[in-house]
Design a protein around this motif. Structure first.
Motif, PDB file in Angstrom:
ATOM      1  N   PHE A 145       0.823  -1.202   0.000  1.00 37.41           N
ATOM      2  CA  PHE A 145       0.000   0.000   0.000  1.00 37.41           C
ATOM      3  C   PHE A 145       0.862   1.258   0.000  1.00 37.41           C
ATOM      4  CE2 PHE A 145      -2.186  -3.441   2.099  1.00 37.41           C
ATOM      5  CZ  PHE A 145      -3.388  -3.482   1.392  1.00 37.41           C
ATOM      6  N   GLY A 146       0.356   2.289  -0.658  1.00 37.09           N
ATOM      7  CA  GLY A 146       0.972   3.605  -0.562  1.00 37.09           C
ATOM      8  C   GLY A 146       0.512   4.292   0.716  1.00 37.09           C
ATOM      9  N   GLY A 147       1.154   5.388   1.059  1.00 37.98           N
ATOM     10  CA  GLY A 147       0.688   6.234   2.153  1.00 37.98           C
ATOM     11  C   GLY A 147       1.021   5.747   3.551  1.00 37.98           C
ATOM     12  N   GLN A 148       1.941   4.787   3.699  1.00 35.74           N
ATOM     13  CA  GLN A 148       2.332   4.324   5.042  1.00 35.74           C
ATOM     14  C   GLN A 148       3.522   5.148   5.550  1.00 35.74           C
ATOM     15  OE1 GLN A 148       2.166  -0.205   5.411  1.00 35.74           O
ATOM     16  NE2 GLN A 148       2.508   0.006   3.198  1.00 35.74           N
ATOM     17  N   SER A 149       3.812   4.983   6.856  1.00 32.72           N
ATOM     18  CA  SER A 149       4.904   5.754   7.466  1.00 32.72           C
ATOM     19  C   SER A 149       6.244   5.044   7.329  1.00 32.72           C
ATOM     20  CB  SER A 149       4.631   5.958   8.961  1.00 32.72           C
ATOM     21  OG  SER A 149       3.454   6.704   9.105  1.00 32.72           O
ATOM     22  N   PHE A 150       7.266   5.816   7.099  1.00 32.56           N
ATOM     23  CA  PHE A 150       8.651   5.331   6.991  1.00 32.56           C
ATOM     24  C   PHE A 150       9.057   4.599   8.270  1.00 32.56           C
ATOM     25  CE2 PHE A 150      13.239   5.831   7.338  1.00 32.56           C
ATOM     26  CZ  PHE A 150      13.686   5.572   6.047  1.00 32.56           C
ATOM     27  N   ILE A 151       9.610   3.394   8.129  1.00 36.08           N
ATOM     28  CA  ILE A 151      10.073   2.619   9.291  1.00 36.08           C
ATOM     29  C   ILE A 151      11.522   3.018   9.583  1.00 36.08           C
ATOM     30  CG2 ILE A 151      10.589   0.284  10.117  1.00 36.08           C
ATOM     31  CD1 ILE A 151       8.217  -0.710   8.374  1.00 36.08           C
ATOM     32  N   PRO A 152      11.779   3.637  10.769  1.00 42.55           N
ATOM     33  CA  PRO A 152      13.097   4.235  11.025  1.00 42.55           C
ATOM     34  C   PRO A 152      14.281   3.270  10.954  1.00 42.55           C
ATOM     35  CG  PRO A 152      11.501   4.950  12.679  1.00 42.55           C
ATOM     36  CD  PRO A 152      10.817   3.898  11.857  1.00 42.55           C
ATOM     37  N   SER A 153      14.070   1.981  11.279  1.00 45.42           N
ATOM     38  CA  SER A 153      15.204   1.039  11.253  1.00 45.42           C
ATOM     39  C   SER A 153      15.777   0.868   9.848  1.00 45.42           C
ATOM     40  CB  SER A 153      14.780  -0.320  11.819  1.00 45.42           C
ATOM     41  OG  SER A 153      13.725  -0.845  11.048  1.00 45.42           O
ATOM     42  N   THR A 154      15.033   1.340   8.852  1.00 44.74           N
ATOM     43  CA  THR A 154      15.561   1.288   7.469  1.00 44.74           C
ATOM     44  C   THR A 154      16.860   2.081   7.354  1.00 44.74           C
ATOM     45  OG1 THR A 154      13.251   1.313   6.753  1.00 44.74           O
ATOM     46  CG2 THR A 154      14.897   1.586   5.036  1.00 44.74           C
ATOM     47  N   LEU A 155      17.032   3.103   8.184  1.00 41.21           N
ATOM     48  CA  LEU A 155      18.231   3.948   8.082  1.00 41.21           C
ATOM     49  C   LEU A 155      19.494   3.128   8.392  1.00 41.21           C
ATOM     50  CD1 LEU A 155      16.863   7.202   9.784  1.00 41.21           C
ATOM     51  CD2 LEU A 155      17.212   6.813   7.323  1.00 41.21           C
ATOM     52  N   THR A 156      19.415   2.278   9.404  1.00 36.92           N
ATOM     53  CA  THR A 156      20.552   1.420   9.746  1.00 36.92           C
ATOM     54  C   THR A 156      20.811   0.410   8.633  1.00 36.92           C
ATOM     55  OG1 THR A 156      19.633   1.522  11.962  1.00 36.92           O
ATOM     56  CG2 THR A 156      21.449  -0.014  11.632  1.00 36.92           C
ATOM     57  N   LYS A 157      19.715  -0.124   8.092  1.00 36.29           N
ATOM     58  CA  LYS A 157      19.851  -1.128   7.031  1.00 36.29           C
ATOM     59  C   LYS A 157      20.457  -0.491   5.776  1.00 36.29           C
ATOM     60  CE  LYS A 157      16.967  -5.027   5.542  1.00 36.29           C
ATOM     61  NZ  LYS A 157      15.572  -5.442   5.328  1.00 36.29           N
TER      62      LYS A 157
END
Ligand code: DX5
Ligand code: ZN
Length: 227
Positions: A145-157
Motif C-alpha cells: 500500500f501507498g501512504g504508510q509511514s517510513f520505518i526508522p530502522s531502514t536507516l541502519t539497514k
C-alpha cells in the motif's frame, strides 16, 4: 555515490488519466517512473500489469520505467515486462524459486535488475548476488500500500547496504521505497540511499490541475538532496 534519482510511484497517481499524470511528473523533473505490480497473493493488494506499461510506452513515455514486482512466481511476469518496455525490474528474492535464474532473465534482455528487501528480510540474499545487481531496493514500509509511514530502522539497514556496495566498488543503485517525504529525504540520503521512490508525497501534492502541478513538490524534494 551516484547522482540522486527521484522515482515517483504511480500507485498514488490518478489512474483515470495516467498518461497525463506521468507526462506531468516527468515535466516537473522526475527521473524515473516507479511502477508497482501487486498480485493479491505475494501482497494483499492488486494493481497493474504489463498492459499498462505498454500503454505508457505507446502514449510516448520515454523516461525509464522501473518495475517493482510484488508477485510470486516472478519469471513469467519478468518476461512480459521485458516485452512491455520496462527499463529495470526488481523483485523480492523470497518470491522467486531460483533467484539467479530470475535475475539472469532480466540481464539477458539488457535491462537493469535488482533485489528488494522487506523491512524484516535479512540481507544474506546479497551474499552471492550483489555483484550481479544494478539496484538494491530497501522497503521502508511493508509492501502492498501507498501512504504508510517510513520505518526508522531502514536507516541502519541502508547504511549496512551502503557499506557492502562501497566495498565492491560497483555502481549499484541503493533505492528506498515507502514513506519518503520532503521532510525525511535528506536523512535517507545521508544514510546512503541514492534513488528515492515517493508515491503519495508527490501525487497527493498537486498544485492545481495544469501540466506544472507537480513542479512545487518536485522542487521541494530536489532542494533537500545534495548531488
Ligand atoms: C508499496 C510500494 C511503494 C508505494 C510507496 O508497496 O512499493 O512504491 O507506492 O508509496 P508512498 O510513497 O506513498 O509510501
Ligand atoms: Zn514500489
Amino acid at each position: 555515490m551516484l547522482n540522486p534519482v527521484i522515482a515517483p510511484s504511480i500507485l498514488s497517481a490518478n489512474f483515470a488519466c495516467l498518461g497525463d499524470e506521468v507526462d506531468s511528473v516527468i515535466h516537473s523533473g522526475a527521473d524515473w517512473i516507479h511502477f508497482d505490480v501487486m498480485d493479491n497473493h505475494y501482497v494483499p493488494n492488486l494493481t497493474i500489469g504489463p498492459l499498462v506499461c505498454t500503454a505508457l510506452r505507446n502514449h510516448g513515455v520515454t523516461a525509464p520505467i522501473d518495475v517493482h514486482l510484488m508477485v510470486t512466481p516472478v519469471d513469467a511476469l519478468i518476461e512480459e515486462f521485458i516485452k512491455a518496455g520496462a527499463t529495470s525490474i526488481t523483485f523480492h528474492p523470497e518470491a522467486s524459486q531460483h533467484i539467479d535464474r530470475s535475475l539472469q532473465i532480466v540481464r539477458d534482455a539488457g535491462l537493469q535488475c535488482g533485489l528488494v528487501f522487506n523491512p524484516a528480510t535479512p540481507l544474506h540474499y546479497l551474499d552471492y548476488a550483489l555483484e550481479t545487481l544494478d539496484i538494491v531496493l530497501l522497503m521502508s514500509v511493508n509492501p502492498g500500500f501507498g501512504g504508510q509511514s517510513f520505518i526508522p530502522s531502514t536507516l541502519t539497514k541502508l547504511a549496512d547496504v551502503r557499506k557492502r556496495i562501497d566495498a565492491i566498488g560497483k555502481d549499484i543503485r541503493l533505492q528506498v521505497d515507502g514513506g519518503v517525504k520532503v521532510q525525511n529525504i535528506a536523512q535517507i540520503q545521508q544514510a546512503g540511499a541514492d534513488t528515492f521512490v515517493a508515491g503519495s508525497a508527490i501525487f497527493n501534492a498537486a498544485d492545481g490541475s495544469g501540466a506544472n502541478r507537480y513542479d512545487s513538490v518536485m522542487s521541494a524534494f530536489r532542494a533537500e538532496l545534495s548531488s
